[in-house]
Scaffold this motif. Structure first.
Motif, PDB file in Angstrom:
ATOM      1  N   LEU A 129       0.846  -1.190   0.000  1.00  0.00           N
ATOM      2  CA  LEU A 129       0.000   0.000   0.000  1.00  0.00           C
ATOM      3  C   LEU A 129       0.881   1.239   0.000  1.00  0.00           C
ATOM      4  N   GLU A 130       0.506   2.197  -0.800  1.00  0.00           N
ATOM      5  CA  GLU A 130       1.248   3.449  -0.880  1.00  0.00           C
ATOM      6  C   GLU A 130       0.269   4.613  -0.780  1.00  0.00           C
ATOM      7  N   VAL A 131       0.748   5.685  -0.196  1.00  0.00           N
ATOM      8  CA  VAL A 131      -0.043   6.909  -0.170  1.00  0.00           C
ATOM      9  C   VAL A 131       0.265   7.663  -1.457  1.00  0.00           C
ATOM     10  N   THR A 132      -0.731   7.759  -2.309  1.00  0.00           N
ATOM     11  CA  THR A 132      -0.575   8.481  -3.576  1.00  0.00           C
ATOM     12  C   THR A 132      -1.775   9.397  -3.784  1.00  0.00           C
ATOM     13  N   ARG A 133      -1.627  10.302  -4.668  1.00  0.00           N
ATOM     14  CA  ARG A 133      -2.722  11.210  -4.973  1.00  0.00           C
ATOM     15  C   ARG A 133      -3.917  10.438  -5.533  1.00  0.00           C
ATOM     16  N   GLU A 134      -3.665   9.408  -6.343  1.00  0.00           N
ATOM     17  CA  GLU A 134      -4.734   8.604  -6.918  1.00  0.00           C
ATOM     18  C   GLU A 134      -5.454   7.839  -5.841  1.00  0.00           C
TER      19      GLU A 134
END
Length: 84
Positions: free
Chosen positions: A79-84
């Protein structure tokens, strides 16, 4: 999903129980509708398979008295924190 009083989120199956299981039991016993949501299946874990953890999560849901438990089946460990 119908309206619920309490929705608890956890990263892995068993995180909700460890963090706030007792509180959820009290809320369910007080007549509140409780839903539990796991983010991943726990496939990266070292304590049992993802299938075992999902079966245990369902048993825990019954013990807690939650009306439903959902798993978002996101990729465990990626899991990554991205704008999407």
């Amino acid at each position: 999903m119908p309206e619920v009083d309490v929705m608890a989120f956890g990263a892995h199956p068993d995180d909700i129980e460890i963090c706030c299981g007792g509180t959820l039991i009290k809320l369910a016993q007080a007549g509140r509708s409780v839903v539990m949501v796991d983010m991943v299946r726990g496939e990266m874990g070292t304590r049992g398979t993802a299938e075992t953890r999902l079966a245990e999560a369902e048993e825990a849901r019954k013990i807690i008295g939650a009306v439903a438990r959902e798993n978002l089946e996101l990729d465990d460990g990626f899991l990554e924190v991205t704008r999407e």
